[in-house]
Design a protein around this motif. Structure first.
Motif, PDB file in Angstrom:
ATOM      1  N   ASN B 245      41.429  55.464  29.297  1.00  0.00           N
ATOM      2  CA  ASN B 245      40.467  55.258  30.372  1.00  0.00           C
ATOM      3  C   ASN B 245      39.795  53.895  30.159  1.00  0.00           C
ATOM      4  OD1 ASN B 245      38.812  55.675  32.552  1.00  0.00           O
ATOM      5  ND2 ASN B 245      37.322  56.893  31.379  1.00  0.00           N
ATOM      6  N   VAL B 246      40.162  52.920  31.007  1.00  0.00           N
ATOM      7  CA  VAL B 246      39.633  51.562  30.842  1.00  0.00           C
ATOM      8  C   VAL B 246      38.396  51.396  31.715  1.00  0.00           C
ATOM      9  CG1 VAL B 246      40.140  49.105  31.095  1.00  0.00           C
ATOM     10  CG2 VAL B 246      41.950  50.670  30.354  1.00  0.00           C
ATOM     11  N   GLY B 247      37.281  51.096  31.078  1.00  0.00           N
ATOM     12  CA  GLY B 247      36.028  50.930  31.813  1.00  0.00           C
ATOM     13  C   GLY B 247      35.921  49.555  32.457  1.00  0.00           C
ATOM     14  N   ALA B 248      35.061  49.446  33.481  1.00  0.00           N
ATOM     15  CA  ALA B 248      34.925  48.193  34.233  1.00  0.00           C
ATOM     16  C   ALA B 248      33.794  47.299  33.719  1.00  0.00           C
ATOM     17  CB  ALA B 248      34.696  48.503  35.716  1.00  0.00           C
ATOM     18  N   GLU B 249      33.032  47.790  32.727  1.00  0.00           N
ATOM     19  CA  GLU B 249      31.905  46.979  32.261  1.00  0.00           C
ATOM     20  C   GLU B 249      32.423  45.729  31.536  1.00  0.00           C
ATOM     21  OE1 GLU B 249      32.813  50.215  29.343  1.00  0.00           O
ATOM     22  OE2 GLU B 249      32.455  50.090  31.492  1.00  0.00           O
ATOM     23  N   GLY B 250      31.764  44.605  31.801  1.00  0.00           N
ATOM     24  CA  GLY B 250      32.167  43.340  31.186  1.00  0.00           C
ATOM     25  C   GLY B 250      33.346  42.677  31.858  1.00  0.00           C
ATOM     26  N   LEU B 251      33.845  43.284  32.938  1.00  0.00           N
ATOM     27  CA  LEU B 251      35.003  42.682  33.618  1.00  0.00           C
ATOM     28  C   LEU B 251      34.537  41.827  34.800  1.00  0.00           C
ATOM     29  CD1 LEU B 251      37.669  45.525  33.559  1.00  0.00           C
ATOM     30  CD2 LEU B 251      37.157  43.785  31.845  1.00  0.00           C
ATOM     31  N   LEU B 252      35.462  40.968  35.221  1.00  0.00           N
ATOM     32  CA  LEU B 252      35.188  39.954  36.236  1.00  0.00           C
ATOM     33  C   LEU B 252      35.347  40.540  37.636  1.00  0.00           C
ATOM     34  CD1 LEU B 252      34.873  36.809  35.912  1.00  0.00           C
ATOM     35  CD2 LEU B 252      37.349  36.677  36.190  1.00  0.00           C
ATOM     36  N   SER B 253      34.440  40.173  38.530  1.00  0.00           N
ATOM     37  CA  SER B 253      34.615  40.454  39.957  1.00  0.00           C
ATOM     38  C   SER B 253      34.646  39.122  40.688  1.00  0.00           C
ATOM     39  CB  SER B 253      33.448  41.285  40.503  1.00  0.00           C
ATOM     40  OG  SER B 253      33.583  42.632  40.136  1.00  0.00           O
ATOM     41  N   ASP B 254      35.679  38.881  41.485  1.00  0.00           N
ATOM     42  CA  ASP B 254      35.737  37.645  42.263  1.00  0.00           C
ATOM     43  C   ASP B 254      36.517  37.906  43.554  1.00  0.00           C
ATOM     44  OD1 ASP B 254      38.413  37.708  41.561  1.00  0.00           O
ATOM     45  OD2 ASP B 254      38.284  36.085  40.112  1.00  0.00           O
ATOM     46  N   ILE B 255      36.865  36.842  44.288  1.00  0.00           N
ATOM     47  CA  ILE B 255      37.551  37.034  45.576  1.00  0.00           C
ATOM     48  C   ILE B 255      38.911  37.716  45.422  1.00  0.00           C
ATOM     49  CG2 ILE B 255      36.441  35.160  46.873  1.00  0.00           C
ATOM     50  CD1 ILE B 255      39.008  33.484  46.282  1.00  0.00           C
ATOM     51  N   HIS B 256      39.493  37.648  44.224  1.00  0.00           N
ATOM     52  CA  HIS B 256      40.818  38.242  44.032  1.00  0.00           C
ATOM     53  C   HIS B 256      40.758  39.738  43.784  1.00  0.00           C
ATOM     54  CE1 HIS B 256      42.279  34.188  43.990  1.00  0.00           C
ATOM     55  NE2 HIS B 256      41.598  33.888  42.906  1.00  0.00           N
ATOM     56  N   GLY B 257      39.654  40.219  43.212  1.00  0.00           N
ATOM     57  CA  GLY B 257      39.565  41.639  42.929  1.00  0.00           C
ATOM     58  C   GLY B 257      38.264  41.946  42.210  1.00  0.00           C
ATOM     59  N   ASN B 258      37.754  43.165  42.359  1.00  0.00           N
ATOM     60  CA  ASN B 258      36.508  43.497  41.666  1.00  0.00           C
ATOM     61  C   ASN B 258      36.798  44.072  40.278  1.00  0.00           C
ATOM     62  OD1 ASN B 258      37.185  46.179  42.043  1.00  0.00           O
ATOM     63  ND2 ASN B 258      35.850  46.449  43.832  1.00  0.00           N
ATOM     64  N   ALA B 259      35.742  44.348  39.538  1.00  0.00           N
ATOM     65  CA  ALA B 259      35.889  44.785  38.144  1.00  0.00           C
ATOM     66  C   ALA B 259      36.650  46.106  38.040  1.00  0.00           C
ATOM     67  CB  ALA B 259      34.505  44.896  37.498  1.00  0.00           C
ATOM     68  N   ALA B 260      36.405  47.029  38.971  1.00  0.00           N
ATOM     69  CA  ALA B 260      37.094  48.320  38.918  1.00  0.00           C
ATOM     70  C   ALA B 260      38.598  48.143  39.145  1.00  0.00           C
ATOM     71  CB  ALA B 260      36.509  49.261  39.975  1.00  0.00           C
ATOM     72  N   TYR B 261      38.945  47.249  40.055  1.00  0.00           N
ATOM     73  CA  TYR B 261      40.358  46.955  40.325  1.00  0.00           C
ATOM     74  C   TYR B 261      41.025  46.367  39.091  1.00  0.00           C
ATOM     75  CZ  TYR B 261      44.393  44.791  42.693  1.00  0.00           C
ATOM     76  OH  TYR B 261      45.649  44.408  43.071  1.00  0.00           O
ATOM     77  N   ARG B 262      40.309  45.434  38.457  1.00  0.00           N
ATOM     78  CA  ARG B 262      40.873  44.823  37.247  1.00  0.00           C
ATOM     79  C   ARG B 262      40.993  45.851  36.120  1.00  0.00           C
ATOM     80  NH1 ARG B 262      38.813  39.805  39.285  1.00  0.00           N
ATOM     81  NH2 ARG B 262      40.271  38.115  38.824  1.00  0.00           N
ATOM     82  N   ALA B 263      40.017  46.772  36.012  1.00  0.00           N
ATOM     83  CA  ALA B 263      40.076  47.795  34.964  1.00  0.00           C
ATOM     84  C   ALA B 263      41.337  48.640  35.136  1.00  0.00           C
ATOM     85  CB  ALA B 263      38.825  48.672  35.030  1.00  0.00           C
ATOM     86  N   ASN B 264      41.627  48.997  36.381  1.00  0.00           N
ATOM     87  CA  ASN B 264      42.837  49.771  36.638  1.00  0.00           C
ATOM     88  C   ASN B 264      44.092  48.958  36.288  1.00  0.00           C
ATOM     89  OD1 ASN B 264      44.213  52.159  37.845  1.00  0.00           O
ATOM     90  ND2 ASN B 264      44.969  50.612  39.240  1.00  0.00           N
ATOM     91  N   LEU B 265      44.058  47.659  36.657  1.00  0.00           N
ATOM     92  CA  LEU B 265      45.217  46.803  36.357  1.00  0.00           C
ATOM     93  C   LEU B 265      45.452  46.661  34.861  1.00  0.00           C
ATOM     94  CD1 LEU B 265      45.304  43.657  38.708  1.00  0.00           C
ATOM     95  CD2 LEU B 265      47.093  45.375  38.397  1.00  0.00           C
ATOM     96  N   ILE B 266      44.382  46.684  34.062  1.00  0.00           N
ATOM     97  CA  ILE B 266      44.543  46.561  32.601  1.00  0.00           C
ATOM     98  C   ILE B 266      45.413  47.713  32.090  1.00  0.00           C
ATOM     99  CG2 ILE B 266      43.346  46.724  30.369  1.00  0.00           C
ATOM    100  CD1 ILE B 266      41.007  45.178  31.653  1.00  0.00           C
ATOM    101  N   GLY B 267      45.130  48.943  32.577  1.00  0.00           N
ATOM    102  CA  GLY B 267      45.935  50.091  32.155  1.00  0.00           C
ATOM    103  C   GLY B 267      47.392  49.944  32.585  1.00  0.00           C
ATOM    104  N   VAL B 268      47.589  49.486  33.816  1.00  0.00           N
ATOM    105  CA  VAL B 268      48.961  49.346  34.337  1.00  0.00           C
ATOM    106  C   VAL B 268      49.717  48.252  33.590  1.00  0.00           C
ATOM    107  CG1 VAL B 268      50.346  48.838  36.385  1.00  0.00           C
ATOM    108  CG2 VAL B 268      48.247  50.174  36.618  1.00  0.00           C
TER     109      VAL B 268
END
Lengths: 161, 277
Positions: B245-268
């Protein structure tokens, strides 16, 4: 100012240029070889691709001084004469591989570089590979299909290995 | 581009002394980030010190592993890559592809062909772009960065977004690491820039140590992921990575994707990285 000396399209070229002169500025403005284009100014479009010591490079993302002593080939250096075009140039002509033509010099320099690399490595240049290899060249007219067709055709007529 | 003074360094020591001589000087290797940045007038170094032609900074060497203890199936060679070695040279080195295919595959997917012909590994890590590929590889491989004055572990080298432990007048000469028993890189590129939206590098050393690093996603640059490391230490499998379970805290949100999206991508991407290892 820095004195630079290089070989461009087989001819010795030499000049005193300011240190922040880009290779593409030297090629276009000092040597008046205006076939090499500047499309984006942000290193993304590939219209400025030339060969430096046999490798495709973006001449807008390189200082002229850094090409000291190099062998540079621009699109003007590909054909032996106006009546004897390089196979890749002929392929773009015959396959409607251009519309406005602005990106074409960079496309052709990228194409000849990719064909040479694949032939030397004995790898098959598939349609997928061509599309992947074109990541650094942007065309806003053709939708790329005829560029890919042109490169396939040109590759079949090039023997570099 | 603002005016600048161009210097061609004769060797690494000369580059370091030229760099130390001027507070606003910068090293120019391939220039694939520095020149565009200067063209945008976002950087204005007074002096550029070109190291691209220095022979001692180029090339890949692979030293066979010492035959100590149990003979492992794969890995253990000492790999050294010169700072001015281009992405193209790394990607196309057959011996390196045999010893560590994860790093040659990573190099083959940086930018585009023209960028790979010119861009260098030293330039990539010195810039430490938060979405660059090489920082993830060196951090996960536990690499050592060799400079003109000292050796720095990758853990200490990458100190945050666009910042490193390099001092003024210090030039990277090479990086070295032990070939892993298994390693893989999963990258989801931003289609326009080819930079990583998220990239995950997984590596298992010949001693069984697992390190996982993430690029493109952290709001302060490349980082190691403890949750993925512990899951893959107990079970090195794609399913194990995907189960974290990858958390979104400390992750980047920008025009390409928000932190939750990036957290999911980390697992994938972690799952794909293990699959490719």
């Amino acid at each position: 100012m820095t004195k630079i000396t290089m070989t461009v399209n087989g001819k010795a070229a030499s000049a005193d240029v300011s240190d922040n002169t880009l290779l593409v500025e030297y090629i276009r403005e000092h040597l008046r070889l205006t076939g090499t284009h500047v499309g984006c100014d942000t290193s993304q479009c590939g219209a400025c691709v030339v060969h430096v010591n046999g490798q495709a490079m973006k001449s807008c993302t390189m200082l002229a001084a850094a090409a000291e002593g190099a062998e540079v080939t621009t699109v003007e250096g590909l054909a032996a004469s106006k009546d004897d075009l390089h196979p890749m140039q002929l392929a773009f002509k015959e396959n409607h591989g251009l519309q406005c033509g602005f990106c074409t010099p960079g496309m052709i320099m990228t194409a000849t570089d990719m064909v040479k690399r694949y032939q030397e490595a004995g790898k098959e240049l598939t349609e997928d590979a061509i599309r992947h290899e074109l990541e650094g060249n942007i065309c806003r007219c053709t939708g790329y299909h005829n560029i890919v067709k042109s490169i396939q055709d040109g590759a079949s007529k090039m023997t570099t290995a | 581009m603002y005016t600048t003074k161009y210097h061609k360094a004769s060797d690494a020591a000369n580059a370091a002394s030229l760099l130390g001589a001027s507070p606003e000087a910068k090293i120019l290797a391939g220039g694939q980030t520095l020149i565009p940045t200067m063209k945008q007038r976002l950087a204005a170094p007074t002096d550029l010190i070109d190291i691209s032609g220095i022979a001692e900074l180029r090339g890949v060497t692979i030293e066979a592993r010492k035959k100590l203890g149990v003979l492992k199936a794969k890995g253990g060679e000492t790999i050294t890559i010169g700072a001015a070695t281009t992405h193209y040279e790394v990607a196309n080195n057959a011996d390196l592809a045999a010893a560590c295919p994860a790093i040659t595959g990573l190099a083959a997917n940086i930018g585009d062909p023209a960028v790979r012909h010119r861009g260098t590994i030293g330039g990539s890590i010195a810039n430490n772009d938060p979405a660059a590929d090489y920082p993830a590889a060196l951090l996960a491989l536990g690499a050592t960065i060799h400079t003109t004055s000292r050796d720095i572990s990758a853990d200490d080298f990458f100190t945050g977004m666009f910042s490193t432990a390099l001092n003024d007048g210090e030039v990277i000469k090479s990086v070295s690491f032990q070939a892993p028993a298994a390693a893989g890189y999963g990258k989801f590129p931003v289609p326009a820039s080819r930079y990583a939206m998220v990239g995950v590098f997984v590596a298992k050393s010949i001693d069984g140590d697992v390190r996982v690093s993430v690029t493109g996603a952290g709001d302060d640059g490349v980082f190691r992921h403890a949750g993925l490391e512990s899951a893959l230490t107990s079970d090195w499998s794609p399913a194990s990575a995907a189960g974290v379970n990858v958390g979104a805290e400390g992750l980047l949100s920008d025009i390409h994707g928000n932190a939750a999206y990036r957290a999911n991508l980390i697992g994938v991407m972690a799952k794909r990285a293990v699959e490719s290892a």
